[in-house]
Design a protein around this motif. Structure first.
Motif, short mmCIF file in Angstrom:
data_model
loop_
_atom_site.label_atom_id
_atom_site.label_comp_id
_atom_site.label_asym_id
_atom_site.label_seq_id
_atom_site.Cartn_x
_atom_site.Cartn_y
_atom_site.Cartn_z
N VAL A 248 4.99 13.81 -33.35
CA VAL A 248 5.05 12.36 -33.65
C VAL A 248 6.17 11.72 -32.84
O VAL A 248 6.01 10.64 -32.25
N GLU A 249 7.33 12.38 -32.77
CA GLU A 249 8.47 11.85 -32.04
C GLU A 249 8.20 11.83 -30.53
O GLU A 249 8.55 10.86 -29.84
N VAL A 250 7.54 12.88 -30.02
CA VAL A 250 7.23 12.93 -28.58
C VAL A 250 6.27 11.80 -28.19
O VAL A 250 6.46 11.12 -27.18
N GLU A 251 5.27 11.58 -29.04
CA GLU A 251 4.31 10.49 -28.75
C GLU A 251 5.00 9.13 -28.76
O GLU A 251 4.71 8.26 -27.94
N ALA A 252 5.93 8.96 -29.71
CA ALA A 252 6.69 7.71 -29.77
C ALA A 252 7.56 7.56 -28.52
O ALA A 252 7.69 6.46 -27.96
N ALA A 253 8.16 8.68 -28.07
CA ALA A 253 8.99 8.64 -26.85
C ALA A 253 8.14 8.29 -25.62
O ALA A 253 8.58 7.55 -24.73
N ILE A 254 6.89 8.79 -25.59
CA ILE A 254 5.99 8.45 -24.47
C ILE A 254 5.67 6.96 -24.48
O ILE A 254 5.69 6.29 -23.44
N PHE A 255 5.41 6.42 -25.68
CA PHE A 255 5.14 4.98 -25.81
C PHE A 255 6.34 4.17 -25.30
O PHE A 255 6.19 3.22 -24.52
N ALA A 256 7.54 4.54 -25.74
CA ALA A 256 8.76 3.83 -25.33
C ALA A 256 9.00 3.98 -23.84
O ALA A 256 9.39 3.02 -23.15
N ALA A 257 8.76 5.21 -23.30
CA ALA A 257 8.97 5.44 -21.86
C ALA A 257 8.04 4.56 -21.03
O ALA A 257 8.46 4.00 -20.00
N ALA A 258 6.79 4.41 -21.47
CA ALA A 258 5.84 3.56 -20.74
C ALA A 258 6.32 2.11 -20.73
O ALA A 258 6.29 1.44 -19.69
N ASN A 259 6.79 1.61 -21.91
CA ASN A 259 7.24 0.22 -21.99
C ASN A 259 8.50 -0.03 -21.15
O ASN A 259 8.62 -1.05 -20.48
N PHE A 260 9.44 0.91 -21.21
CA PHE A 260 10.68 0.75 -20.43
C PHE A 260 10.41 0.88 -18.93
O PHE A 260 11.03 0.19 -18.12
N SER A 261 9.48 1.76 -18.55
CA SER A 261 9.14 1.93 -17.12
C SER A 261 8.57 0.63 -16.55
O SER A 261 8.82 0.28 -15.40
N ALA A 262 7.80 -0.08 -17.39
CA ALA A 262 7.21 -1.34 -16.93
C ALA A 262 8.27 -2.41 -16.71
O ALA A 262 8.11 -3.29 -15.87
N GLN A 263 9.40 -2.32 -17.46
CA GLN A 263 10.42 -3.38 -17.41
C GLN A 263 11.60 -3.04 -16.50
O GLN A 263 12.19 -3.93 -15.90
N SER A 264 11.96 -1.74 -16.42
CA SER A 264 13.21 -1.37 -15.75
C SER A 264 12.96 -0.48 -14.53
O SER A 264 12.38 0.61 -14.65
N LYS A 265 13.44 -0.92 -13.39
CA LYS A 265 13.30 -0.12 -12.16
C LYS A 265 14.14 1.15 -12.25
O LYS A 265 13.69 2.24 -11.87
N ASP A 266 15.38 1.03 -12.78
CA ASP A 266 16.27 2.19 -12.88
C ASP A 266 15.69 3.26 -13.78
O ASP A 266 15.71 4.45 -13.46
N PHE A 267 15.16 2.82 -14.94
CA PHE A 267 14.58 3.79 -15.88
C PHE A 267 13.37 4.48 -15.24
O PHE A 267 13.21 5.70 -15.36
N ALA A 268 12.51 3.68 -14.58
CA ALA A 268 11.31 4.25 -13.95
C ALA A 268 11.70 5.29 -12.90
O ALA A 268 11.12 6.39 -12.85
N ALA A 269 12.70 4.97 -12.07
CA ALA A 269 13.14 5.91 -11.03
C ALA A 269 13.73 7.17 -11.65
O ALA A 269 13.53 8.29 -11.17
N GLY A 270 14.46 7.00 -12.76
CA GLY A 270 15.12 8.15 -13.40
C GLY A 270 14.16 9.04 -14.15
O GLY A 270 14.34 10.27 -14.19
N ILE A 271 13.12 8.45 -14.76
CA ILE A 271 12.23 9.24 -15.62
C ILE A 271 11.08 9.85 -14.81
O ILE A 271 10.40 10.77 -15.29
N CYS A 272 10.87 9.39 -13.59
CA CYS A 272 9.70 9.83 -12.80
C CYS A 272 9.71 11.35 -12.60
O CYS A 272 8.69 12.02 -12.81
N ASN A 273 10.87 11.91 -12.23
CA ASN A 273 10.95 13.37 -12.02
C ASN A 273 10.74 14.14 -13.31
O ASN A 273 10.09 15.19 -13.33
N LYS A 274 11.30 13.61 -14.40
CA LYS A 274 11.15 14.25 -15.72
C LYS A 274 9.66 14.32 -16.11
O LYS A 274 9.16 15.35 -16.56
N ILE A 275 8.96 13.19 -15.92
CA ILE A 275 7.53 13.13 -16.26
C ILE A 275 6.76 14.11 -15.36
O ILE A 275 5.87 14.83 -15.83
N SER A 276 7.14 14.13 -14.08
CA SER A 276 6.48 15.02 -13.12
C SER A 276 6.63 16.48 -13.55
O SER A 276 5.66 17.25 -13.54
#
Length: 964
Positions: free
Chosen positions: A152-180
């Motif tokens: 449940v927590e992981v799915e919520a974190a995925i939802f939050a990561a998607a929303n923050f990636s859409a808004q923040s360039k820094d977050f998107a650049a930082g999380i891209c390798n983690k997601i990969s």
């Protein structure tokens, strides 16, 4: 579940009493403080309604802080309610003033031992990403929670990561390798990978990030060939390309490759769906080769469902610029005929397909080709399109199913489009519609009547011979009172009114009235009367309004119907006008004015604070003034007959050098000049009415424009014939929109305009200077010709399909509106103007707000104290600012000077600018009072000077500095 929750939240609070903002907030606060869980939940879910009603930051800030407190100390169910409220009120989030405090209260729950509480908090943070895109503690929590062992927590974190990636360039650049890493990691379950992949669609903030994400997706498509993985990866690929724009041609090629080579139907369907998305978003990126490849796939596929999807993409492309690129010959090759193209072969092959949807797309492609490529010789294609449309019409009009009706709508839309661009096809199309009307189902008949009316409004194709068929059908409808029959009565009546706009015969009126008495309710009769008013059949409309007067339950409705009856009677009086019979014309106009004055009294009585009928009152008042101006002009022209100019008038005019002397006494009294100015003033007022009608449909605005042009035409004729024949110019009044006329009313008005202009010009050419008798006859006949065209009361007079209003809040604002705000005269007042754009059920139907123009002005109402010599710049404030609303909210500030002591009246007026750059004076206008007081130091200096004491050295120094 989400939809039901949304409707539940939207409906909560239905029927609650009207309260002011503070009382409403206190009422909800009382519920939040209750010890009962049910009352707390009820209070929480009523907040969206509060935000909708009072959408200003001061209340929204307080409300969200209270909700954050509930989130911090409540249980998980309350937190879930707060989360739903936050998600539903997303557009109000940016109005939170204390963002830090709000986030602090919500974020404290992230340290809970309960994984569900942490999951709700992560979803809450994700929903707030638009206002906290760069919060590092939120970024860290999301990254940490992605490694959690709780699903449940992981799915919520995925939802939050998607929303923050859409808004923040820094977050998107930082999380891209983690997601990969997580996607490629062997320990990550497949279902989790499927949820992680869509986050990559937001990696479009810069070219390198988009490129690395594309490489990863390319590897995934190759490495994981399972159906689900390919579908999710390809779709993410498409969304990333659509956002980053640079890779769209590559993406189209990739999707076409999968469509052609992948044997799985699910993958092919996904490829078609994504191609449709790209066809809608960027049709200009489709090359000729891409369209050709899609045509080949459609020609060779054995599956109807896939063929339908491919044709859907092609029909979308055929209505855009892509079709011109497809038909333009490649350099170095000979021009080919339209028939030799695969797209045309495919469309012709599909026109008579046994699947209705495929056939509809086939004829749609042929129609779009005929409309777009008019320079080519497309006679065979036009015939194919007409035959295909007729075949589909016969097929779908017999079937009552929703699928058949949807296909029929496409068919009829194509018919209207084809007739509009190829008028020579109109007769055959109309005949096939009329033939099919008799045997069709009621649902299909209604749609076909709408199509007939739309065609007849553009082209006068419904001859009197066709009226008999329509009347026979009207009699055959039967006595059933079902909704479909009622709708059909209205639709058929509309077609009858359109086909006989000159005048309805008594037989036609009798048939319509009998049918209404037999089978209709009051609402149907009102709708038919409304259509009669729109088409200029005022005699029929008056009788119907009269019959409805006793059938309404409210006095406002009674007055509304009574006013419509009077207006119809007034316009009916004007139908008996005849050229050269001026005394009869004056009596007809007087009779019409009498009815109009009765009608405007009723209309004023019908208005309510919630529905002030401002457009209707404005339009009718202008019509009354226009009729009075016409009447006055005819009287002025007639008076020349009883008092003609003397025989030596021409000689006097030549010796004095004043051409006006030719008109004798009339010009000396300046009656004609006054009349010309009156018509120009009326034209200006019609222009103001046009500018204030932001929500009106285009037909209503065109109607107002025609009234304005008729005023300008008469003022121009007076100037050209009598006042100043030499300087009057014909060019600016020449008709410039006759190429495409939208209605019979417009067609007739334009015909009158052209006729009057030709008469005036020919008189000026033949008989310069024009004799007083010829000029007055020409003017009177022009007035009668304009009045003989029956006025059309357009849709906006009866019905508002789009509703847009602006609500302003000024700060500082006094507690009592009549009380002034005190300001010292050596200080500036910072006036903050906040506003909210409020919409009805169909926002942006006709036009959208691009920006809001705020105009602030101040006027000195009463002066106090002595008169000083003050620079004129300091005496008034006149400022203008343009602001773009974001999520329907805007805010700006003005700095105002009040150097002169006394009471000043500040007016803030808003107007809107639409997406075409046109300014609309929508209002509202808000007023506050400011009292400018003398500052204590200046007062002390003045008192000392009055007592004869010189100011001290320190004061002198301060005075010198205070000048700067």
């Amino acid at each position: 579940m989400a939809a039901s929750a949304k409707s539940f939240l939207a409906d909560a609070g239905y029927g609650e009493q009207e309260l002011d903002a503070n009382s409403a907030l206190m009422e909800l606060d009382k519920g939040l403080r209750s010890g009962k869980l049910g009352e707390q939940c009820e209070a929480v879910v009523r907040f969206p309604r509060l935000f909708q009603k009072y959408p200003f930051p001061i209340l929204i800030n307080s409300a969200f802080l209270k909700l954050a407190d509930v989130f911090r100390v409540g249980n998980n169910f309350l937190r879930l309610c707060v989360l739903k409220v936050t998600q539903q009120s997303e557009k109000h989030l940016e109005k939170i003033l204390n963002v830090d405090e709000f986030v602090k209260r919500v974020f404290s729950v992230i340290h809970s031992n309960d994984p569900v509480a942490r999951a709700i908090t992560l979803r809450m943070l994700g929903s707030m990403a638009s206002i906290i895109p760069e919060r590092k503690n939120a970024h860290h929590s999301i990254r940490q929670s992605l490694d959690s062992h709780d699903n449940v927590e992981v799915e919520a974190a995925i939802f939050a990561a998607a929303n923050f990636s859409a808004q923040s360039k820094d977050f998107a650049a930082g999380i891209c390798n983690k997601i990969s890493e997580m996607i490629q990691g062997l320990a990550t379950p497949v279902d989790l990978k499927l949820k992680l992949i869509p986050i990559l669609q937001h990696m479009h903030h810069d070219a390198s990030l988009a490129s690395s994400s594309r490489q990863l997706l390319q590897q995934l498509v190759t490495s994981y060939p399972s159906t689900k993985m390919v579908i999710v990866t390809l779709h993410t690929f498409t969304l990333l390309a659509a956002s980053s724009l640079v890779d769209i041609p590559k993406q189209i090629q990739l999707l076409l490759q999968y469509l052609k080579n992948d044997p799985r139907k699910a993958v092919k369907r996904l490829a078609i769906q994504d191609l449709k998305l790209l066809a809608n978003k960027t049709p200009h990126t489709w090359s000729r080769e891409n369209i050709q490849a899609l045509c080949e796939s459609a020609l060779h596929t054995p599956y109807d469902s896939l063929k339908l999807g491919m044709l859907s993409v092609l029909s979308t492309l055929s209505g855009t610029i892509a079709i011109k690129q497809y038909f333009s010959s490649a350099p170095g090759t000979a021009a080919t005929t339209a028939k030799s193209f695969d797209l045309v072969k495919l469309a012709q092959e599909c026109c008579y397909h046994n699947n209705r949807g495929i056939a509809a797309h086939g004829v749609q492609i042929l129609t779009n080709i005929s409309a777009s490529c008019q320079e080519k010789d497309l006679l065979p294609l036009e015939q194919d399109a007409v035959f295909g449309l007729e075949a589909l019409l016969v097929l779908c009009s017999q079937d009552d199913s929703p699928g058949a009706q949807a296909t029929l709508k496409i068919t009829l839309t194509c018919m209207v489009k084809l007739v509009k661009c190829r008028p020579h096809l109109s007769q055959s199309v109309v005949e096939s519609l009329l033939t099919q009307l008799h045997s069709a189902q009621d649902t299909a008949r209604i749609l076909m009547c709408h199509c007939l009316a739309a065609i007849a409004m553009q082209l006068p194709v419904l001859a009197d011979g066709m009226l008999g068929d329509l009347m026979d059908l009207y009699k055959l409808i039967g006595r059933s009172a079902t909704d479909k029959k009622q709708e059909l009565l209205v639709s058929l009546a509309t077609v009858i009114f359109v086909s006989s706009q000159k005048a309805l015969s008594s037989e036609v009126k009798t048939v319509i009235k009998q049918q209404l008495e037999n089978a209709s309710n009051g609402w149907t009769a009102y709708r038919i009367a409304r259509q009669a008013s729109r088409m200029g059949n005022h005699d029929m409309a008056r009788e119907l309004y009269q019959s409805l007067l006793t059938q309404v339950a409210s006095e406002h409705f009674y007055f509304w119907l009574n006013s419509l009856k009077e207006f119809s009677h007034a316009e009916q009086c004007l139908t008996g006008l005849q050229e050269d019979n001026y005394s009869s014309a004056l009596s007809c106009i007087a009779e019409a004015l009498k009815s109009y004055h009765k009608g405007i009294a009723s209309l004023t009585a019908a208005s309510t604070p919630l529905n002030p009928l401002s457009f209707q009152c404005g339009f009718v008042k202008l019509r009354i003034d226009l009729l009075q101006a016409f009447s006055q002009l005819i009287c002025t022209c007639n008076s020349l007959k009883t008092s003609p100019p003397p025989a030596i008038a021409t000689t006097i005019a030549m010796t004095s050098g004043n051409d006006l002397q030719r008109c004798g006494r009339i010009s000396n009294q300046a009656c004609m000049k006054h009349s010309m100015e009156e018509f120009r003033n009326l034209a200006t007022r019609y222009g103001d009415l046009y500018q204030s009608s932001f929500d009106a449909d285009s037909a209503t605005l065109r109607n107002v424009e025609l009234q304005q042009q008729s005023c300008l035409l008469i003022s121009h004729a007076i100037e050209a014939l009598i006042l100043d024949p030499e300087s009057a110019s014909f060019q600016e009044y020449s008709s410039n929109g006759t190429a495409h006329v939208e209605s019979e009313y417009e067609r007739r008005m334009m015909s009158v305009f052209n006729h009057v202009l030709e008469e005036v010009e020919s008189l000026n050419r033949k008989y310069a200077p024009v004799s007083y008798l010829a000029s007055n006859t020409c003017l009177s006949n022009a007035v009668i010709a304009l009045l003989k065209v029956p006025l059309s009361f357009q849709r906006y007079f009866f019905q508002k399909l789009q509703s847009t209003s602006i609500k302003l809040a000024l700060s500082p604002s006094p507690r009592n509106p009549a009380e002034p705000i005190a300001v010292q005269n050596n200080q500036q007042l910072a006036l903050k103007v906040e506003g909210v754009v409020q919409h009805g059920s169909k926002p942006g139907l006709f036009r959208k707000i691009q920006s809001v123009c705020l105009n602030v002005s101040s006027v000195l109402q009463s002066k106090s104290g002595q008169d000083y010599k003050i620079p004129i710049d300091n005496m008034t404030n006149e400022m203008e600012q343009r602001v773009e609303p974001h999520n329907d909210y805007f805010s700006t500030q003005f700095l105002l000077n009040f150097v002169i002591l006394g009471t000043h009246n500040i007016t803030v007026e808003s107007s809107v600018i639409d997406s075409n750059g046109i300014v609309w004076k929508t209002g509202p206008k808000t007023t506050i009072f400011v009292k400018s007081l003398e500052d204590p130091y200046s007062q002390q200096v003045r008192l000392q000077q009055q007592q004869g004491q010189p100011p001290s050295q320190q004061q002198q120094q301060r005075t010198a500095y205070s000048r700067f």
